[in-house]
Design an enzyme around this catalytic site. Structure first.
Site, PDB file in Angstrom:
ATOM      1  N   ASP A   1       0.865  -1.177   0.000  1.00 18.45           N
ATOM      2  CA  ASP A   1       0.000   0.000   0.000  1.00 18.45           C
ATOM      3  C   ASP A   1       0.900   1.225   0.000  1.00 18.45           C
ATOM      4  O   ASP A   1       2.079   1.143   0.353  1.00 18.45           O
ATOM      5  CB  ASP A   1      -0.904  -0.007   1.239  1.00 18.45           C
ATOM      6  CG  ASP A   1      -1.940   1.113   1.240  1.00 18.45           C
ATOM      7  OD1 ASP A   1      -2.333   1.557   0.139  1.00 18.45           O
ATOM      8  OD2 ASP A   1      -2.349   1.550   2.324  1.00 18.45           O
ATOM      9  N   HIS A   2       0.360   2.356  -0.393  1.00 17.06           N
ATOM     10  CA  HIS A   2       1.068   3.622  -0.287  1.00 17.06           C
ATOM     11  C   HIS A   2       0.741   4.245   1.068  1.00 17.06           C
ATOM     12  O   HIS A   2      -0.342   4.796   1.266  1.00 17.06           O
ATOM     13  CB  HIS A   2       0.653   4.569  -1.413  1.00 17.06           C
ATOM     14  CG  HIS A   2       1.149   4.150  -2.764  1.00 17.06           C
ATOM     15  ND1 HIS A   2       0.419   4.327  -3.918  1.00 17.06           N
ATOM     16  CD2 HIS A   2       2.304   3.556  -3.148  1.00 17.06           C
ATOM     17  CE1 HIS A   2       1.103   3.870  -4.951  1.00 17.06           C
ATOM     18  NE2 HIS A   2       2.254   3.393  -4.507  1.00 17.06           N
TER      19      HIS A   2
ATOM     20  N   PHE B   1      -5.269   4.323   0.205  1.00 19.27           N
ATOM     21  CA  PHE B   1      -6.304   3.503  -0.432  1.00 19.27           C
ATOM     22  C   PHE B   1      -5.797   2.745  -1.656  1.00 19.27           C
ATOM     23  O   PHE B   1      -6.528   2.575  -2.626  1.00 19.27           O
ATOM     24  CB  PHE B   1      -7.523   4.362  -0.812  1.00 19.27           C
ATOM     25  CG  PHE B   1      -7.906   5.374   0.227  1.00 19.27           C
ATOM     26  CD1 PHE B   1      -8.358   4.977   1.471  1.00 19.27           C
ATOM     27  CD2 PHE B   1      -7.803   6.734  -0.017  1.00 19.27           C
ATOM     28  CE1 PHE B   1      -8.712   5.906   2.442  1.00 19.27           C
ATOM     29  CE2 PHE B   1      -8.139   7.670   0.947  1.00 19.27           C
ATOM     30  CZ  PHE B   1      -8.599   7.255   2.184  1.00 19.27           C
ATOM     31  N   HIS B   2      -4.561   2.243  -1.599  1.00 15.20           N
ATOM     32  CA  HIS B   2      -3.985   1.571  -2.763  1.00 15.20           C
ATOM     33  C   HIS B   2      -3.483   0.162  -2.426  1.00 15.20           C
ATOM     34  O   HIS B   2      -2.337  -0.182  -2.725  1.00 15.20           O
ATOM     35  CB  HIS B   2      -2.821   2.402  -3.330  1.00 15.20           C
ATOM     36  CG  HIS B   2      -3.219   3.761  -3.786  1.00 15.20           C
ATOM     37  ND1 HIS B   2      -2.325   4.810  -3.903  1.00 15.20           N
ATOM     38  CD2 HIS B   2      -4.419   4.270  -4.163  1.00 15.20           C
ATOM     39  CE1 HIS B   2      -2.946   5.889  -4.327  1.00 15.20           C
ATOM     40  NE2 HIS B   2      -4.223   5.594  -4.490  1.00 15.20           N
ATOM     41  N   PRO B   3      -4.301  -0.699  -1.824  1.00  9.32           N
ATOM     42  CA  PRO B   3      -3.833  -2.056  -1.538  1.00  9.32           C
ATOM     43  C   PRO B   3      -3.660  -2.863  -2.821  1.00  9.32           C
ATOM     44  O   PRO B   3      -4.444  -2.727  -3.765  1.00  9.32           O
ATOM     45  CB  PRO B   3      -4.952  -2.635  -0.669  1.00  9.32           C
ATOM     46  CG  PRO B   3      -6.184  -1.898  -1.103  1.00  9.32           C
ATOM     47  CD  PRO B   3      -5.712  -0.504  -1.425  1.00  9.32           C
TER      48      PRO B   3
END
Length: 549
Positions: A297-298, A471-473
């Site tokens: 994730d980020h 919100f980047h899984p």
């Protein structure tokens, strides 16, 4: 138990999100295909989905969101981090902040060089990015105008946007005219998945045209319980529709539930780490140790500064102003309501030793504060900072064998100390940008972190206390050839037949940017692999492109 005959459908797609909608669109272009799309959430009828500035209102609605929470994050003071994911037709493309970024070309070259995915170099993926979009600003070597996905550059007029871009130039952090074009590094106006002032979700762009062809069936509010196997061959799915379990068969099953749902469904179906499945009473169908692992994730922190001047966006949450903004959007499709707010940002380098941009900014010309599910705006501006290529890894594991139970999420932010160091450098870079002359007359006091946070140790402590997700899984069913790979380079689940995973979970390495555009690109390629159609011809580097490391 209701059963449908196998000849009903040629393909079952589990999940009507960014990937699933693209797959339905491309696969339905073959008249002989009969495609079933199963979506756990409702149709995308909520008006706020389609108003770009309604993003916060949308993802705060429990009925449109999976509402995941992580396990306590050790580097985040053991806080649980909220992880919204779209549970609605369109998936997360219906509730996200709409930023369209493809990542850096070197990301995809690294997929080839570091992970053995030789057909995934930038020259292989660029034609799919280009073919998929309809860019309002016009086409060139990098940008397309014939695709289904409407994209457009931010147009909302606010002096703070201009100050941020000029400040980046003055600070030596670089600027760009197009983060998806010749020069992907630097700060500039960002693109959004927006068409004519409305959100252009994957459902709007891809699924609606597919449904008009007559060979796609969409069933919303359909919760898939597991994949059904005959030996190692996937034969269908068991799904709850209106509370009734049905078994639906097809020769090709495609999981497109995203980085959390897809590995969970594989494990519930007996595909995953055998010991972990046995702990939950699940009979292993196929031992694949990488299912649920490699979670990326980020990691993100948000800086806020007071603003000396007041702009209309600072007062837009007042009832009369909100009404005016809504009316303008209804009649003209422009103004504040047509903005996704985070219209400026880009890729920068935290230091001189990284080969290309390893941090990302998203800049918004307004401050905000959450009180429960309510948001209040303030006369301020905000900067998101992301660590783009984290070394830390987490995992998705089962909480139980009950499909209704959310799985366990652990991102392990800053497990690798390099990630924390890069974030500290990012905070210092953002502060340096805001200190430039471009912000004179606009820059107010630092709100968070405050001026008392000075040293690297102070900043690191503040980061640990405030880190959250952007919100980047991704990565939990990674593509590759090693023992931890879950799918091959054509998205086939290794060791099985008739089963693919096509979504962000298959990313071998997280791209340097937002994930919606890369996910749609991957799904478009997957459709060609599924139909055994020729891949689009590679596009070698253009002479005007910025040099790669």
């Amino acid at each position: 138990m209701t059963k449908r005959p196998a000849q009903d459908f040629t393909h079952i797609i589990v999940g009507a999100g960014s990937a699933g909608c693209v797959l339905a669109n491309k696969l339905s272009q073959y008249p002989s295909n009969r495609i079933l799309v199963l979506e756990a959430g409702p149709p995308d009828r909520d008006l706020m989905i389609h108003i770009p500035a309604g993003v916060h209102a949308v993802w705060q609605k429990p009925g449109l969101n999976w509402n995941y929470w992580t396990d306590p994050e050790p580097a985040g003071h053991n806080r649980q981090v909220f992880m919204p994911r779209g549970k609605v037709v369109g998936g997360s493309s219906s509730i996200n902040s709409m930023v369209y970024m493809r990542g850096h070309p070197s990301d995809y070259d690294a997929w080839a060089d570091d992970h053995g995915l030789t057909d995934w170099r930038y020259e292989n993926v660029l034609p799919y990015f280009k073919a998929g979009e309809n860019y309002a600003q016009g086409g060139d070597h990098w940008r397309g105008t014939e695709g289904f996905l409407g994209t457009s550059k931010g147009q909302y007029d606010n002096p703070l946007y201009d100050a941020f871009i000029e400040g980046a130039s003055q600070a030596g952090q670089g600027t760009t005219d197009d983060p998806s074009g010749a020069n992907p590094e630097g700060v500039g106006r960002l693109d959004a998945t927006r068409r004519h002032g409305r959100r252009c979700s994957a459902a709007v762009a891809h699924l609606r045209p597919a449904l008009k062809r007559g060979n796609v069936t969409l069933i919303p509010n359909a919760a898939v319980q597991r994949v059904l196997f005959d030996g190692l061959t996937a034969r269908g799915v068991r799904v709850l529709i209106n509370g009734q379990a049905q078994d639906i068969a097809a020769p090709e099953i495609i999981l497109s539930g995203g980085a959390i749902n897809s590995p969970q469904l594989l494990m519930l179906s007996g595909v995953g780490p055998a010991d972990h499945l046995a702990q939950h009473g699940i009979d292993p169908v196929h031992h694949l140790p990488g299912v649920g692992q490699n979670l990326m994730d980020h990691a993100n922190v948000i800086l806020q500064f007071a603003c000396q001047k007041q702009f209309p966006i600072h007062r837009v949450d007042q009832p009369l102003n909100k009404l005016k903004a809504g009316a303008r959007w209804v009649f003209f499709r422009d103004g504040i309501a047509a903005s996704n707010i985070w219209e400026v940002g880009g890729l920068i380098r935290s230091n001189d030793h990284v080969p290309y941009g390893n941090l990302q900014y998203h800049f918004g010309p307004v401050g905000f504060e959450y009180t429960g599910n309510r948001i209040s705006l303030s006369q301020a501006f905000a900067i998101h900072i992301d660590v783009l290529r984290p070394r830390s890894r987490g995992q998705i594991t089962l909480k139980s064998a009950d499909p209704a139970d959310h799985p366990r999420l652990q991102f392990n932010y800053f497990q690798d100390p390099t990630d924390l160091q890069e974030m500290v450098e990012g905070v210092k870079k953002a502060r340096d940008l805001v200190a430039q002359n471009a912000f004179d007359g606009l820059r107010g006091a630092a709100i968070n972190p405050g001026p008392d946070v000075r040293t690297d140790a102070d900043i690191a402590a503040w980061v640990n206390a405030n880190v959250e997700t952007d919100f980047h899984p991704c990565g939990t069913c990674k593509m590759g050839h090693d023992e931890m790979a879950v799918v091959d380079d054509q998205f086939r689940v290794r060791g099985t037949n008739g089963l693919r995973v096509v979504d962000a979970s298959t990313m071998a390495m997280i791209p340097s940017g937002n994930l919606n555009a890369p996910t749609q690109m991957m799904a478009a390629r997957a459709a060609d692999y599924i139909m055994d159609a020729p891949q689009l011809a590679p596009m070698p580097r253009h002479p005007s492109a910025a040099p790669l490391p």
